[in-house]
Design a protein around this motif. Structure first.
Motif, PDB file in Angstrom:
ATOM      1  N   PHE A  81       0.832  -1.191   0.000  1.00 47.89           N
ATOM      2  CA  PHE A  81       0.000   0.000   0.000  1.00 47.89           C
ATOM      3  C   PHE A  81       0.873   1.250   0.000  1.00 47.89           C
ATOM      4  CE2 PHE A  81      -3.178  -2.695   2.563  1.00 47.89           C
ATOM      5  CZ  PHE A  81      -3.687  -3.228   1.402  1.00 47.89           C
ATOM      6  N   PRO A  82       0.383   2.331  -0.619  1.00 49.60           N
ATOM      7  CA  PRO A  82       1.129   3.600  -0.563  1.00 49.60           C
ATOM      8  C   PRO A  82       1.273   4.053   0.890  1.00 49.60           C
ATOM      9  CG  PRO A  82      -0.596   3.689  -2.219  1.00 49.60           C
ATOM     10  CD  PRO A  82      -0.822   2.429  -1.433  1.00 49.60           C
ATOM     11  N   ARG A  83       2.351   4.756   1.168  1.00 50.25           N
ATOM     12  CA  ARG A  83       2.587   5.231   2.527  1.00 50.25           C
ATOM     13  C   ARG A  83       1.439   6.130   2.975  1.00 50.25           C
ATOM     14  NH1 ARG A  83       8.025   8.499   4.542  1.00 50.25           N
ATOM     15  NH2 ARG A  83       7.470   8.593   6.775  1.00 50.25           N
ATOM     16  N   GLY A  84       0.938   5.868   4.155  1.00 50.75           N
ATOM     17  CA  GLY A  84      -0.164   6.651   4.690  1.00 50.75           C
ATOM     18  C   GLY A  84      -1.529   6.057   4.405  1.00 50.75           C
TER      19      GLY A  84
ATOM     20  N   ASN B  73      -4.696  12.538   3.763  1.00 53.81           N
ATOM     21  CA  ASN B  73      -3.445  13.216   4.124  1.00 53.81           C
ATOM     22  C   ASN B  73      -2.210  12.342   3.873  1.00 53.81           C
ATOM     23  OD1 ASN B  73      -4.203  15.881   5.324  1.00 53.81           O
ATOM     24  ND2 ASN B  73      -5.435  14.563   6.639  1.00 53.81           N
ATOM     25  N   ALA B  74      -2.215  11.634   2.756  1.00 55.34           N
ATOM     26  CA  ALA B  74      -1.093  10.741   2.434  1.00 55.34           C
ATOM     27  C   ALA B  74      -0.141  11.352   1.404  1.00 55.34           C
ATOM     28  CB  ALA B  74      -1.627   9.402   1.919  1.00 55.34           C
ATOM     29  N   ARG B  75      -0.360  12.610   1.057  1.00 53.26           N
ATOM     30  CA  ARG B  75       0.479  13.332   0.089  1.00 53.26           C
ATOM     31  C   ARG B  75       0.483  12.665  -1.296  1.00 53.26           C
ATOM     32  NH1 ARG B  75       5.834  15.153   3.639  1.00 53.26           N
ATOM     33  NH2 ARG B  75       4.666  16.260   5.283  1.00 53.26           N
ATOM     34  N   LEU B  76      -0.617  12.070  -1.649  1.00 53.16           N
ATOM     35  CA  LEU B  76      -0.714  11.404  -2.951  1.00 53.16           C
ATOM     36  C   LEU B  76      -0.834  12.428  -4.075  1.00 53.16           C
ATOM     37  CD1 LEU B  76      -3.303   8.591  -2.079  1.00 53.16           C
ATOM     38  CD2 LEU B  76      -0.808   8.379  -2.195  1.00 53.16           C
ATOM     39  N   THR B  77      -0.234  12.115  -5.212  1.00 54.99           N
ATOM     40  CA  THR B  77      -0.348  12.970  -6.394  1.00 54.99           C
ATOM     41  C   THR B  77      -1.094  12.261  -7.522  1.00 54.99           C
ATOM     42  OG1 THR B  77       1.828  12.218  -7.146  1.00 54.99           O
ATOM     43  CG2 THR B  77       1.743  14.265  -5.870  1.00 54.99           C
ATOM     44  N   GLU B  78      -1.572  11.051  -7.248  1.00 47.22           N
ATOM     45  CA  GLU B  78      -2.384  10.302  -8.198  1.00 47.22           C
ATOM     46  C   GLU B  78      -3.193   9.257  -7.449  1.00 47.22           C
ATOM     47  OE1 GLU B  78       0.152   8.353 -10.965  1.00 47.22           O
ATOM     48  OE2 GLU B  78       1.069   7.045  -9.469  1.00 47.22           O
ATOM     49  N   VAL B  79      -4.184   8.705  -8.121  1.00 45.67           N
ATOM     50  CA  VAL B  79      -5.004   7.661  -7.510  1.00 45.67           C
ATOM     51  C   VAL B  79      -4.155   6.397  -7.378  1.00 45.67           C
ATOM     52  CG1 VAL B  79      -7.051   6.216  -7.746  1.00 45.67           C
ATOM     53  CG2 VAL B  79      -7.117   8.614  -8.481  1.00 45.67           C
TER      54      VAL B  79
END
Length: 245
Positions: free
Chosen positions: A19-22, A38-44
């Motif tokens: 899983f992506p961090r956060g 609040n995971a600082r994602l820039t894409e889905v």
């Protein structure tokens, strides 16, 4: 038994590591939930469990939703995309969600305009508030095509509009007195009439020029004939008449 427990724990750790961090899975009210707030994602994210019922991608930095962004989530019921930087949504971004999705939150993003086709056949309650909307026919068609979340309509405010007097007003308040699509149609009709008139004026101008040019040529020819000796003039006139006939 201990080996079995270790295997389950190892599998869980490996899955969590994917899983992506956060981001993390959980269960809320009997529904499988995946949170990436609040995971600082820039894409889905691409590693969302496909049995997810509730997906939280709020408070990130996602600027764009591509086609088929959620195609592997056939059981999704709620989707929260609020408080991102979404400025564009590609047609087909929500493909596959229309029948089951019951809540879609696009509030507090950077949407200026959005085609109604993006949310076509969507049965979900949709929140479009707190975006810098351009109030025009396109937004009017979008609002008519979706089922807005209760109480969210007041937050759909004209950040820009063709008429300055509409800026800062709630969109539903504005369209109570103004039909943007009708205004657009009238403007288009006027533009078409102006274009047609322009072509008509060009045709008339050419015809007038053509007639005057022929008249000038005929006048010059007559003057030439008059300047010839009598016998030669009669011969030229006969030749001219036979050519015309």
């Amino acid at each position: 038994m201990w080996l079995l427990v270790q295997g389950v724990l190892l599998a869980s750790c490996l899955r969590a590591a994917a899983f992506p961090r956060g981001c993390y899975p959980s269960e809320e009210e009997g529904l499988k939930t995946f949170r990436c707030s609040n995971a600082r994602l820039t894409e889905v994210p691409k590693d969302i469990p496909n049995d997810t019922n509730k997906l939280y991608l709020d408070s990130n930095r996602i600027p764009f939703l591509p086609r088929d962004a959620f195609r592997d989530l056939p059981l999704l019921l709620e989707l929260d995309l609020s408080h991102n930087a979404i400025a564009a949504v590609e047609s087909g971004a929500f493909r596959g969600l229309a029948d089951r999705l019951r809540s879609l939150d696009l509030s507090s993003n950077r949407l200026v305009s959005l085609s109604k086709d993006v949310l076509s056949n969507m049965k979900a309650k949709v929140n479009l508030s707190n975006n810098p909307w351009l109030c025009d026919c396109r937004l009017q068609e979008l609002i008519r095509a979706v089922d807005l979340t209760a109480g969210s309509s007041a937050g759909i405010v004209c950040d820009s509009a063709l008429q300055e007097e509409h800026v800062g007003k709630a969109f539903l308040q504005v369209i109570a007195d103004t039909d943007f699509c009708n205004v657009y149609k009238k403007t288009t009709d006027i533009a078409m009439l102006v274009t047609m008139f322009g072509w008509f004026a060009m045709v008339i101008s050419y015809l007038v020029y053509y007639v005057r040019q022929n008249q000038e040529d005929a006048r010059r020819h007559l003057e030439y004939l008059k300047s010839l000796p009598s016998k030669q003039r009669h011969s030229e006139e006969s030749s001219t008449i036979s050519t015309v006939v």
